[in-house]
Every structure is written in C-alpha cells, then in structure tokens.
Enzyme design. Structure first.
Site, PDB file in Angstrom:
ATOM      1  N   ASN A   8       0.862  -1.190   0.000  1.00  0.00           N
ATOM      2  CA  ASN A   8       0.000   0.000   0.000  1.00  0.00           C
ATOM      3  C   ASN A   8       0.898   1.239   0.000  1.00  0.00           C
ATOM      4  O   ASN A   8       1.388   1.662   1.046  1.00  0.00           O
ATOM      5  CB  ASN A   8      -0.906  -0.040   1.243  1.00  0.00           C
ATOM      6  CG  ASN A   8      -1.813   1.178   1.338  1.00  0.00           C
ATOM      7  OD1 ASN A   8      -1.875   1.978   0.418  1.00  0.00           O
ATOM      8  ND2 ASN A   8      -2.504   1.315   2.459  1.00  0.00           N
ATOM      9  N   LYS A  10       0.125   4.212  -0.513  1.00  0.00           N
ATOM     10  CA  LYS A  10      -0.560   5.428  -0.034  1.00  0.00           C
ATOM     11  C   LYS A  10      -0.294   6.590  -1.007  1.00  0.00           C
ATOM     12  O   LYS A  10      -0.279   6.372  -2.219  1.00  0.00           O
ATOM     13  CB  LYS A  10      -0.159   5.728   1.420  1.00  0.00           C
ATOM     14  CG  LYS A  10      -0.390   4.499   2.322  1.00  0.00           C
ATOM     15  CD  LYS A  10      -0.266   4.763   3.797  1.00  0.00           C
ATOM     16  CE  LYS A  10      -0.548   3.473   4.556  1.00  0.00           C
ATOM     17  NZ  LYS A  10      -0.529   3.640   6.007  1.00  0.00           N
ATOM     18  N   HIS A  96     -10.067   1.911   4.612  1.00  0.00           N
ATOM     19  CA  HIS A  96      -8.829   2.052   5.397  1.00  0.00           C
ATOM     20  C   HIS A  96      -9.063   3.141   6.454  1.00  0.00           C
ATOM     21  O   HIS A  96      -9.754   4.128   6.199  1.00  0.00           O
ATOM     22  CB  HIS A  96      -7.670   2.428   4.469  1.00  0.00           C
ATOM     23  CG  HIS A  96      -6.333   2.334   5.143  1.00  0.00           C
ATOM     24  ND1 HIS A  96      -5.897   3.289   6.038  1.00  0.00           N
ATOM     25  CD2 HIS A  96      -5.355   1.404   5.079  1.00  0.00           C
ATOM     26  CE1 HIS A  96      -4.705   2.950   6.486  1.00  0.00           C
ATOM     27  NE2 HIS A  96      -4.351   1.799   5.920  1.00  0.00           N
ATOM     28  N   GLU A 153      -6.933  -3.936  10.721  1.00  0.00           N
ATOM     29  CA  GLU A 153      -5.932  -2.860  10.666  1.00  0.00           C
ATOM     30  C   GLU A 153      -6.081  -1.977  11.904  1.00  0.00           C
ATOM     31  O   GLU A 153      -6.833  -1.003  11.874  1.00  0.00           O
ATOM     32  CB  GLU A 153      -6.164  -2.013   9.409  1.00  0.00           C
ATOM     33  CG  GLU A 153      -5.805  -2.677   8.111  1.00  0.00           C
ATOM     34  CD  GLU A 153      -4.638  -1.960   7.440  1.00  0.00           C
ATOM     35  OE1 GLU A 153      -4.352  -0.802   7.773  1.00  0.00           O
ATOM     36  OE2 GLU A 153      -4.002  -2.577   6.593  1.00  0.00           O
ATOM     37  N   GLY A 159       2.064   2.445  10.916  1.00  0.00           N
ATOM     38  CA  GLY A 159       3.150   3.412  10.752  1.00  0.00           C
ATOM     39  C   GLY A 159       3.983   3.663  11.993  1.00  0.00           C
ATOM     40  O   GLY A 159       4.724   4.641  12.051  1.00  0.00           O
TER      41      GLY A 159
END
Ligand code: PGA
Length: 229
Positions: A8, A10, A96, A153, A159
């Site tokens: 991903n 982003k 998400h 998630e 992160g």
C-alpha cells in the site's frame, strides 16, 4: 487463497520512483516465484505500474487503495469501477482507517464501495477495527460478505514500527469470521521482514505500508514471507 502481500504505497511516489522500485524488485527476485505481491499505487501511477509489471508474470499484480462509492456519473474527483476497467485490477482496499479519518468515509460509504468494486469484478479488501467489527459487518449486505476479504488494521499499529501482538490479532480475526462469516482475512499495521511470517501463520495475507516504500526492505519482507509458503 494464496497468501497475499499488499504493497500500500498510499500517497507516496511519482512515476520515476515507481519504475525504479519495480525494476529493482524484479532484478532482485528474478524469475523465482515468490509470494503474490499486489501493488496499490496512487491512481495516476496505475498506467506506468501496469506497463512495468507486465514483465513480471503473475508475481506482481495491481490493486487500488480506494474507489468511488458512486457509479459512473457526475461525481467530480471520484474514480469508478468503470474508470478502472481497462486495468487488470484484482483488489481494492476499502475503508482504510486513513480514509475514514481524513476523508470521513462512513460504513455506508464502504458498503457502497464494496458493491461498486464487485460490480467491476474487483475483490474488495475491507479494513476494519476491533471495536467496530460488528457495525462494519452489519453495513455489508449478507449476500456479498463471502466475496470480500477482511483486513484487521488497528490504527494504533499503523506506521509506528511495532506490529500488534499476534495472539491479539488472532482473537480479532476470530471475531471477524464470526461477524462476516467464512471470509479470507488479512492483517496490516507495521508489518516488516521480522514479523511477516508470524502474521501469515494466522491469516491469508498482509497489508504493508511503510516497509513497502523502500524496495530493499520490501524484498527482504517478501523473501521472509516466501520462506514459509
Ligand atoms: P504500515 O501501514 O505498514 O506503515 O503500518 C499499513 C497500512 O496502513 O495499511
């Protein structure tokens, strides 16, 4: 289902960076068939990524990070299943936590995205969080649940460099199956070369953000994942 590794990206990377990443990835893995990797780039990079991954056989596939909850029509800025129809897109991440937080997407929007994705022949990967699984599942029509993949998630693990404890992930995956039925499940949140095997042992795939950006880190991660396939 084969184990999936979703990269991903982003809102990172321009075309040149995308090409360099794919070139280095393919140089490193050669023709070895490793885990199936799905690159989810920003929409403007789809063409260039598609062009590059043609060289990769089935090792690299294409996905998107979201899609419009609306069909073709007057919805400025929305990217629809029809807009995507020329691309070999297999998966769409929907719901998400960053979409929910920064773009204010609701469970109802996610349900509509699921319908739009399925209509376009794209498998939705619905991202859910622990405390909201029941309401997130209730928003999705029962007859389409089994066509979706559901990813746990936890926003607090995204992160930050430290993934969620695997036992805690397993508990939430059980809850997902209770509320969504027999779906394939994934985990996302600080997945790295060091922990990817642990997560793949308890679910069908992982979503990788930060460690998908640097190609060397990502190659290590895919190699680590592939050693258990
Ligand atoms: P991360 O992102 O790997 O940087 O934690 C995962 C995600 O947001 O899907």
């Amino acid at each position: 289902m084969n184990k999936l590794i979703i990269a991903n990206w982003k809102s990172h990377k321009n075309s040149q960076e995308a090409v360099t990443w794919i070139t280095e990835y393919l140089q490193a893995v050669g023709s070895r068939q490793l885990a199936t990797v799905v690159i989810c780039p920003a929409f403007p990079l789809l063409s260039i990524v598609e062009e590059e991954i043609k060289r990769a056989g089935t090792q690299l596939q294409l996905g998107v990070q979201t899609l419009s909850p609306y069909p073709e029509g007057s919805y400025t800025g929305g990217v629809t299943g029809k807009n995507l129809s020329g691309f070999p897109i297999k998966y769409a991440i929907v719901g998400h936590s960053e979409r929910r937080q920064y773009f204010h997407e609701t469970n109802n929007d996610v349900a509509k995205q699921v319908d739009q994705a399925l209509e376009a022949g794209i498998t939705p990967i619905i991202c859910v969080d622990k405390d909201y699984i029941t309401s997130q599942a209730a928003a999705i029509a029962d007859e389409v649940k089994s066509k979706c993949i559901v990813a746990y998630e936890p926003p607090g693990s995204i992160g930050v460099g430290e993934g969620k404890d695997v036992a805690a992930v397993t508990e939430v995956l059980t809850k997902i199956k209770k509320d969504f039925g027999e779906v394939s499940t994934m985990y996302g949140g600080s997945v790295s070369a060091a922990n990817v095997k642990d997560y793949l042992a308890v679910c069908d795939g992982v979503i990788v953000g930060t460690d998908s950006l640097d190609v060397s880190k990502f190659i290590e991660l895919v190699k680590a994942a592939s050693s258990i396939l």
